[in-house]
Design a protein around this motif. Sequence first.
Motif, PDB file in Angstrom:
ATOM      1  N   THR A  52       0.833  -1.204   0.000  1.00 53.77           N
ATOM      2  CA  THR A  52       0.000   0.000   0.000  1.00 53.77           C
ATOM      3  C   THR A  52       0.864   1.248   0.000  1.00 53.77           C
ATOM      4  OG1 THR A  52      -1.740  -1.179   1.186  1.00 53.77           O
ATOM      5  CG2 THR A  52      -1.810   1.236   1.263  1.00 53.77           C
ATOM      6  N   MET A  53       1.897   1.256   0.813  1.00 50.36           N
ATOM      7  CA  MET A  53       2.801   2.399   0.866  1.00 50.36           C
ATOM      8  C   MET A  53       3.541   2.568  -0.457  1.00 50.36           C
ATOM      9  SD  MET A  53       4.155   1.629   4.703  1.00 50.36           S
ATOM     10  CE  MET A  53       5.126   3.083   4.990  1.00 50.36           C
ATOM     11  N   ALA A  54       3.995   1.471  -1.042  1.00 48.10           N
ATOM     12  CA  ALA A  54       4.713   1.530  -2.315  1.00 48.10           C
ATOM     13  C   ALA A  54       3.816   2.047  -3.438  1.00 48.10           C
ATOM     14  CB  ALA A  54       5.263   0.151  -2.679  1.00 48.10           C
ATOM     15  N   LYS A  55       2.547   1.661  -3.401  1.00 49.29           N
ATOM     16  CA  LYS A  55       1.606   2.132  -4.416  1.00 49.29           C
ATOM     17  C   LYS A  55       1.469   3.656  -4.342  1.00 49.29           C
ATOM     18  CE  LYS A  55      -2.938   1.439  -6.313  1.00 49.29           C
ATOM     19  NZ  LYS A  55      -3.809   0.386  -6.724  1.00 49.29           N
ATOM     20  N   GLU A  56       1.394   4.203  -3.131  1.00 39.25           N
ATOM     21  CA  GLU A  56       1.303   5.650  -2.957  1.00 39.25           C
ATOM     22  C   GLU A  56       2.540   6.353  -3.520  1.00 39.25           C
ATOM     23  OE1 GLU A  56       0.696   6.569   1.178  1.00 39.25           O
ATOM     24  OE2 GLU A  56      -1.051   5.241   1.311  1.00 39.25           O
ATOM     25  N   VAL A  57       3.714   5.813  -3.208  1.00 39.57           N
ATOM     26  CA  VAL A  57       4.965   6.388  -3.714  1.00 39.57           C
ATOM     27  C   VAL A  57       4.996   6.309  -5.231  1.00 39.57           C
ATOM     28  CG1 VAL A  57       7.472   6.046  -3.819  1.00 39.57           C
ATOM     29  CG2 VAL A  57       6.290   6.000  -1.611  1.00 39.57           C
ATOM     30  N   GLU A  58       4.619   5.160  -5.765  1.00 39.46           N
ATOM     31  CA  GLU A  58       4.643   4.977  -7.214  1.00 39.46           C
ATOM     32  C   GLU A  58       3.717   5.962  -7.917  1.00 39.46           C
ATOM     33  OE1 GLU A  58       3.579   1.484 -10.373  1.00 39.46           O
ATOM     34  OE2 GLU A  58       4.892   0.970  -8.686  1.00 39.46           O
ATOM     35  N   GLU A  59       2.535   6.163  -7.390  1.00 40.07           N
ATOM     36  CA  GLU A  59       1.603   7.120  -7.996  1.00 40.07           C
ATOM     37  C   GLU A  59       2.167   8.539  -7.998  1.00 40.07           C
ATOM     38  OE1 GLU A  59      -1.066   6.421  -9.819  1.00 40.07           O
ATOM     39  OE2 GLU A  59      -0.501   4.339  -9.456  1.00 40.07           O
ATOM     40  N   THR A  60       2.847   8.905  -6.921  1.00 37.00           N
ATOM     41  CA  THR A  60       3.466  10.229  -6.848  1.00 37.00           C
ATOM     42  C   THR A  60       4.588  10.361  -7.870  1.00 37.00           C
ATOM     43  OG1 THR A  60       2.935  10.399  -4.501  1.00 37.00           O
ATOM     44  CG2 THR A  60       4.651  11.860  -5.328  1.00 37.00           C
ATOM     45  N   LEU A  61       5.400   9.332  -8.007  1.00 35.51           N
ATOM     46  CA  LEU A  61       6.497   9.376  -8.976  1.00 35.51           C
ATOM     47  C   LEU A  61       5.959   9.380 -10.408  1.00 35.51           C
ATOM     48  CD1 LEU A  61       9.099   6.994  -7.289  1.00 35.51           C
ATOM     49  CD2 LEU A  61       8.990   9.502  -7.220  1.00 35.51           C
ATOM     50  N   LYS A  62       4.918   8.615 -10.670  1.00 34.96           N
ATOM     51  CA  LYS A  62       4.283   8.633 -11.999  1.00 34.96           C
ATOM     52  C   LYS A  62       3.757  10.031 -12.326  1.00 34.96           C
ATOM     53  CE  LYS A  62       2.718   3.863 -12.612  1.00 34.96           C
ATOM     54  NZ  LYS A  62       1.530   2.992 -12.687  1.00 34.96           N
ATOM     55  N   LYS A  63       3.144  10.641 -11.334  1.00 32.75           N
ATOM     56  CA  LYS A  63       2.616  12.005 -11.504  1.00 32.75           C
ATOM     57  C   LYS A  63       3.755  12.968 -11.869  1.00 32.75           C
ATOM     58  CE  LYS A  63       0.858  15.203  -8.261  1.00 32.75           C
ATOM     59  NZ  LYS A  63       0.118  15.470  -7.046  1.00 32.75           N
ATOM     60  N   SER A  64       4.896  12.800 -11.237  1.00 32.43           N
ATOM     61  CA  SER A  64       6.061  13.640 -11.535  1.00 32.43           C
ATOM     62  C   SER A  64       6.546  13.394 -12.961  1.00 32.43           C
ATOM     63  CB  SER A  64       7.186  13.366 -10.543  1.00 32.43           C
ATOM     64  OG  SER A  64       6.796  13.706  -9.231  1.00 32.43           O
ATOM     65  N   ILE A  65       6.571  12.145 -13.386  1.00 31.43           N
ATOM     66  CA  ILE A  65       6.995  11.825 -14.757  1.00 31.43           C
ATOM     67  C   ILE A  65       6.012  12.408 -15.755  1.00 31.43           C
ATOM     68  CG2 ILE A  65       7.261   9.935 -16.435  1.00 31.43           C
ATOM     69  CD1 ILE A  65       8.455   8.269 -14.101  1.00 31.43           C
ATOM     70  N   GLU A  66       4.727  12.201 -15.526  1.00 27.95           N
ATOM     71  CA  GLU A  66       3.696  12.714 -16.445  1.00 27.95           C
ATOM     72  C   GLU A  66       3.796  14.234 -16.594  1.00 27.95           C
ATOM     73  OE1 GLU A  66       1.649  10.833 -18.266  1.00 27.95           O
ATOM     74  OE2 GLU A  66       2.346   8.971 -17.347  1.00 27.95           O
ATOM     75  N   ALA A  67       4.156  14.936 -15.534  1.00 26.47           N
ATOM     76  CA  ALA A  67       4.276  16.396 -15.585  1.00 26.47           C
ATOM     77  C   ALA A  67       5.458  16.844 -16.444  1.00 26.47           C
ATOM     78  CB  ALA A  67       4.416  16.954 -14.179  1.00 26.47           C
ATOM     79  N   VAL A  68       6.435  15.964 -16.644  1.00 28.54           N
ATOM     80  CA  VAL A  68       7.597  16.288 -17.459  1.00 28.54           C
ATOM     81  C   VAL A  68       7.263  16.227 -18.951  1.00 28.54           C
ATOM     82  CG1 VAL A  68       9.909  15.486 -18.118  1.00 28.54           C
ATOM     83  CG2 VAL A  68       9.244  15.518 -15.724  1.00 28.54           C
ATOM     84  N   LEU A  69       6.291  15.410 -19.299  1.00 22.90           N
ATOM     85  CA  LEU A  69       5.988  15.186 -20.714  1.00 22.90           C
ATOM     86  C   LEU A  69       5.471  16.447 -21.357  1.00 22.90           C
ATOM     87  CD1 LEU A  69       4.278  11.711 -20.364  1.00 22.90           C
ATOM     88  CD2 LEU A  69       6.698  12.240 -20.607  1.00 22.90           C
TER      89      LEU A  69
END
Length: 128
Positions: A111-128
């Motif tokens: 559950t904790m890893a999923k939260e971190v992953e979603e935040t990191l994905k959000k950061s990647i998506e913002a770079v595009l």
Amino acid sequence: MNIVYEKKTNKNLDEAIDSLTEKLKENGFGVLWQLNFKDKLNEKGLDFEDNYVVLEVCNPKKAKEVLEKNIHVGYVLPCKMVVREENDQTYVGMTRPEALISLFGESDLNTMAKEVEETLKKSIEAVL
């Protein structure tokens, strides 16, 4: 389950790194360390043509939480992100925290890893 999450961006390498660093900071993550394999390998006399920059990133609060649940999670910390070039294209990606943490077999860590992953994905998506 794919262990890599990666997206192509129209930004050049430096723009992508700067943008990613800024977005990570906005989301509570800092870059602890950065290495360009191209530079390091060329320095050692080995030819490697494409830039391949590894960023080790961390959210201290999240790291503390997971380490308190299972100290062995430290073996996969900090999170690894990559900005790389291939065929005149720039890619931004990461090793998926959820995939790595699932190897420990503890649902609360997942559950904790999923939260971190979603935040990191959000950061990647913002770079595009």
